[in-house]
Design a protein around this motif. Structure first.
Motif, mmCIF file in Angstrom:
data_model
loop_
_atom_site.group_PDB
_atom_site.id
_atom_site.type_symbol
_atom_site.label_atom_id
_atom_site.label_comp_id
_atom_site.label_asym_id
_atom_site.label_seq_id
_atom_site.Cartn_x
_atom_site.Cartn_y
_atom_site.Cartn_z
ATOM 1 N N LEU A 158 10.005 24.677 15.334
ATOM 2 C CA LEU A 158 9.233 25.297 16.254
ATOM 3 C C LEU A 158 8.904 26.772 16.261
ATOM 4 O O LEU A 158 9.334 27.464 15.517
ATOM 5 N N GLU A 159 7.690 26.959 16.933
ATOM 6 C CA GLU A 159 7.274 28.303 17.148
ATOM 7 C C GLU A 159 6.710 28.659 18.481
ATOM 8 O O GLU A 159 6.176 27.719 19.365
ATOM 9 N N GLU A 164 -1.517 29.749 26.492
ATOM 10 C CA GLU A 164 -3.014 29.197 26.529
ATOM 11 C C GLU A 164 -3.563 28.538 25.416
ATOM 12 O O GLU A 164 -4.386 27.800 25.318
ATOM 13 N N ILE A 165 -2.568 28.348 24.061
ATOM 14 C CA ILE A 165 -3.250 27.476 23.162
ATOM 15 C C ILE A 165 -2.215 26.277 22.930
ATOM 16 O O ILE A 165 -2.297 25.643 22.043
ATOM 17 N N GLU A 189 2.877 15.496 23.461
ATOM 18 C CA GLU A 189 1.716 15.697 22.357
ATOM 19 C C GLU A 189 0.478 16.366 23.216
ATOM 20 O O GLU A 189 -0.078 15.660 24.234
ATOM 21 N N LYS A 190 0.115 17.461 22.854
ATOM 22 C CA LYS A 190 -1.112 18.106 23.009
ATOM 23 C C LYS A 190 -1.355 18.036 24.698
ATOM 24 O O LYS A 190 -2.324 17.658 25.204
ATOM 25 N N PRO A 197 5.286 21.587 28.973
ATOM 26 C CA PRO A 197 7.082 22.024 29.318
ATOM 27 C C PRO A 197 7.549 23.585 28.991
ATOM 28 O O PRO A 197 8.482 23.959 29.323
ATOM 29 N N SER A 198 6.718 23.967 28.099
ATOM 30 C CA SER A 198 6.991 25.224 27.326
ATOM 31 C C SER A 198 6.126 25.869 26.650
ATOM 32 O O SER A 198 4.969 25.320 26.414
ATOM 33 N N ASN A 199 6.364 26.929 25.860
ATOM 34 C CA ASN A 199 5.275 27.278 24.957
ATOM 35 C C ASN A 199 5.960 27.216 23.418
ATOM 36 O O ASN A 199 5.603 28.028 22.747
#
Length: 288
Positions: A158-159, A164-165, A189-190, A197-199
């Protein structure tokens, strides 16, 4: 001791449309980052972690990948007869990186379908799945293997990115059970920025249970009209635990021209100190 994980699948069948026209006749996985193609970085990390049996999922126009990792007798003889030992050793090292096999994804049906092409190769073993257009500044394969040793389940890299992206990626939610380690409870997915649900995004590096193939087989087409691996993982989550590991190194996503250029500049700065002085001069001239 755990049963050693020795197999990996690398999906490399996409057209690379965001990199056109560079990729019209050349696989995006074979674009060079400084001194070697992107996919070689991926295979070197797998090999260095002891994962030596690798299946590359290819498609139309991808023969350059096979040629690169095949033995080139004529080239080696030329280098040998010319006394170019350093270059000869470099070429031979590529030949011997791993046991590499190939199969074709006959239709462009998404990452999930590409992974499913490796079902017979993988069998009933846990395996690595690494996309062929992303490289890391550290060996993340070793990290995923360490986490698997502890939790004995599928592991996803994960990262954390700006919110916003997130719409560009698969996104997870979960509980942080150790620093940077998450027990995942959902994958999307996307999603839209509002629905994410998070970043924490999925970066394209996976250590997967062989049971993923049962779920891939039953996964219907999702975003983009493709079979999404994220959707199959959400289904797998009903049966098994999935752990997410937040990456603590630099990730180079080479999905477009900007990403490719950034990877070249940043890795060149690390590998070639003299390039830093050259770049400083260029920037100074442009500013002046």
């Amino acid at each position: 001791m755990r049963k050693m994980i020795k197999k990996a699948v690398i999906p490399a069948a996409g057209f690379g449309t965001r990199l056109l026209p560079v990729t019209k006749a050349k696989p995006k996985e074979m674009l060079t980052v400084v001194d070697k193609p992107i996919i070689q970085y991926v295979i070197e990390d797998l090999s260095d972690a002891g994962v030596n049996n690798i299946l590359i999922i290819t498609g139309k126009g991808k023969s350059a990948i096979e040629n690169h990792f095949d033995k080139n007798f004529e080239l080696e003889e030329k280098l040998k007869n010319s006394g170019k030992k350093e270059l000869l050793n470099m070429v031979r090292k590529i030949d011997n990186l791993a046991n590499i096999y190939y199969t074709r994804q006959k239709e462009q049906k998404g990452l999930g379908d590409a992974i499913y092409c490796g079902k017979e190769f993988v069998g009933k073993e846990y395996f690595l799945a690494m996309v062929g257009d992303t490289i890391y500044s550290q060996n993340v394969v070793k990290k995923m293997l360490e986490v698997y040793d502890k939790y004995k389940c599928s592991v996803i890299l994960l990262e954390r990115v700006p919110k916003e992206i997130v719409y560009k990626y698969g996104v997870i939610s979960g509980n942080e059970i150790e620093k940077g380690i998450f027990e995942i409870d959902n994958l999307v997915e996307k999603p839209s920025v509002e629905e994410a649900p998070s970043n924490l995004i999925i970066t394209g590096a996976y250590l997967l249970s062989p049971n993923i193939f049962k779920h891939l087989k039953n996964t219907k087409t999702g975003k983009g009209g493709e079979i999404q691996l994220t959707d199959a993982l959400r289904s797998l989550l009903k049966d098994e635990k999935i752990i997410g590991v937040e990456v603590n190194c630099k990730r180079y996503d080479i999905g477009d021209i900007e990403g490719w250029l950034k990877a070249n500049v940043e890795i060149a700065l690390e590998k070639m100190p003299e390039f830093r002085d050259y770049l400083k001069g260029i920037i100074k001239d442009k500013i002046m």
